[in-house]
Design an enzyme around this catalytic site. Structure first.
Site, PDB file in Angstrom:
ATOM      1  N   GLU A   1       0.927  -1.174  -0.056  1.00  0.00           N
ATOM      2  CA  GLU A   1       0.019   0.080  -0.069  1.00  0.00           C
ATOM      3  C   GLU A   1       0.901   1.308  -0.002  1.00  0.00           C
ATOM      4  O   GLU A   1       0.567   2.143   0.722  1.00  0.00           O
ATOM      5  CB  GLU A   1      -0.889   0.000   1.136  1.00  0.00           C
ATOM      6  CG  GLU A   1      -1.951  -1.112   1.105  1.00  0.00           C
ATOM      7  CD  GLU A   1      -2.846  -1.207   2.371  1.00  0.00           C
ATOM      8  OE1 GLU A   1      -3.967  -1.130   2.265  1.00  0.00           O
ATOM      9  OE2 GLU A   1      -2.420  -1.223   3.440  1.00  0.00           O
TER      10      GLU A   1
HETATM   11  C1  ACM Z   1      -2.043  -5.637   4.166  1.00  0.00           C
HETATM   12  O1  ACM Z   1      -3.061  -5.992   4.437  1.00  0.00           O
HETATM   13  N1  ACM Z   1      -1.951  -4.177   3.966  1.00  0.00           N
HETATM   14  C2  ACM Z   1      -0.951  -6.395   3.717  1.00  0.00           C
END
Ligand code: ACM
Length: 503
Positions: free
Chosen positions: A307
């Site tokens: 992310e």
């Molecule tokens: C995640 O759930 N951001 C690895």
């Protein structure tokens, strides 16, 4: 098919033949053996039954624990319970797992406590059976983590991944960058209290895990999920980059947006990054990796990678290549969330952790496959089945829903080798992550973890084609763990899908 006399075991063993009757367990029952598993058995029996078993140097004893140096398969064991109970591990881990199986066969009836007679031979399907605990969104102290280790290792989990840093806090002391814990560890999500592990605390966790045959994998999430680093060392991070989801979700939840240099109390993602084109960042990363590597006997350092939504792809790939190289140079194997597979030159042998869905979307499958192409392998954490922080039902008071609503049956019914187009040998195993945005106490964590961690434990340990590898069998067997969990004080969720047994 459910065998009418299936043994009450999770994960279900490779082979298990029920015998006739029970071996009584009383205050005169003696245990012979020299392994640390003897004391662990005595403690567990006493917690469960109030009976203090005696040890004896003599054989035969009613219960014998031994390691067979000639046995070959790591972590395997045999267990025979008849007139005596004999647990034979191929190694100390196998003996420990045999003891966990024995403890599941310890049952109370009208005549008192006894072990159900059985003849069992067992070994794991996957070498990697992991759970993750996010101690960054909410902090959990050493005693909580030890309890988490005890309860998950009893299901034959052998890896504990600790998510040690995120936007909300930095949780392990680093001597060479002391402001991380001085300035960036005091709060958790929602403004709840924070905390951190001293290096001695961390060593204590690692040692406790080792005593339960669990390897600790420390994760420092990079280059994103790094807002807290900027609270301690502003020169290391970029200004927050907002995204539409962050803005709308923060508004819906009444959470503040991130402000550079101030603790972040919301749980939006994708806004933070370390400065990828600054050499100071790599000095920082190397120091942190070096200190963690020295503290961690296990072979892995997890460097995150998920992310990084505000980071240009070329910068992200550059960072992925450099950070995985640093981990290798410091003597460890890098582990990364699957996004880092976008970088052509990630260090050879890097292990990817796939957290996409069971039906992969976008470029997730391709990114994951790149780890295998680079001589690495994959840990399967498909978010719509293994994520322990998802709600069981839409109205469950804890947890989130972004990946899926995961009832116990959905958690159980998936196959880790059927998600990605990679050779089966590239799948190391399964990890079930527990993110803690909504959970403030270990009891709340446990409500989300149990019983679904038992489902992932069976997927990771038990043969795919076993006679008892079905939801109808599993739901009855997991229900039979209720008396064990109650005796240990596990705050499991009494899901209506499971016929919970009283004893
Ligand atoms: C995640 O759930 N951001 C690895």
């Amino acid at each position: 098919m459910v065998l009418p006399h299936a043994l009450p075991l999770v994960p279900t063993p490779v082979s298990a033949t029920p015998g006739e009757g029970r071996l009584p367990i009383t205050a005169t029952t003696r245990v012979h053996g020299t392994s640390p598993a003897v004391a662990q058995l005595l403690d567990a029996v006493e917690r469960r039954t109030g009976i203090s078993l005696a040890t004896t140097p003599e054989r035969p004893a009613e219960i014998e624990l031994r390691v067979d140096p000639d046995a070959e398969d790591a972590e395997s064991y045999t267990l025979m319970i008849g007139e005596r109970a004999v647990v034979t591990g191929a190694d100390e881990a196998g003996l420990f797992y045999g003891v966990q199986t024995l403890l599941q066969l310890l049952r109370e009836d009208e005549s008192g406590w006894g072990l159900l007679c059985a003849d069992i031979a067992d070994a794991p399907r996957f070498a990697r059976r992991g759970v993750m605990l996010d101690v960054a969104r909410h902090f959990f102290g050493v005693d909580d983590v030890k309890r988490f280790i005890d309860r998950t290792s009893a299901l034959k989990y052998n890896h504990l991944h600790l998510h040690l840093s995120d936007d909300q806090g930095w949780r392990v002391h680093i001597d060479s960058w002391p402001l991380l814990t001085e300035r960036a560890a005091t709060t958790s999500a929602n403004g709840d209290p924070g905390g951190f592990y001293t290096q001695d605390d961390y060593r204590e966790i690692v040692a406790h895990a080792a005593s339960r045959h669990m390897i600790v994998i420390p994760e420092i999430d990079l280059p994103g999920h790094t807002h807290a680093i900027g609270v301690a060392y502003p020169e290391l991070v970029e200004a927050p980059v907002m995204n539409d989801t962050l803005i709308t979700e923060s508004e819906r939840l009444g959470q503040p947006l991130p402000v550079a240099g101030e603790p972040y109390l919301g749980w939006g993602v994708g806004h933070s990054s370390v400065r990828i084109r600054s050499e100071r960042t790599y000095e920082f990363v190397r120091d942190v990796v070096r200190e963690l590597a020295a503290l961690t006997p296990g072979p892995y350092i997890h460097v995150g990678g998920d992310e990084s939504l505000g980071t240009p792809q070329a910068d992200f790939d550059h960072f992925a290549e450099r950070v995985t190289a640093i981990v290798v140079e410091e003597g460890k194997t890098p582990v990364a969330w699957h996004e880092m597979g976008s970088a052509a030159g990630i260090a050879e042998g890097t292990v990817g952790q796939y957290w996409g869905k069971t039906t992969p979307q976008g470029s997730h499958a391709e990114e994951a496959a790149h780890f295998a192409e680079r001589g690495g392998a994959l840990i399967m954490s498909a978010a719509d089945v293994t994520y322990l922080d998802m709600k069981y039902t839409a109205d469950f008071p804890l947890g989130l829903t972004w990946a899926a609503i995961i009832d116990v049956r959905s958690a159980y019914e998936w196959e880790p080798t059927a998600v990605l187009d990679v050779p089966d040998a590239a799948i190391l195993g399964v990890e079930a992550p527990m993110w803690t945005e909504t959970t403030r106490t270990l009891g709340e964590v446990e409500q989300l973890v149990f019983p679904r961690a038992a489902a992932q434990a069976e997927i990771a340990w038990s043969p795919r084609e076993g006679a008892e590898r079905s939801w109808e069998s599993f739901r009855v067997r997991v229900g039979s763990l209720a008396p064990l969990w109650k005796a240990e004080g596990v705050e499991f969720h009494p899901s209506a899908e499971i016929p919970w047994s009283a004893r």
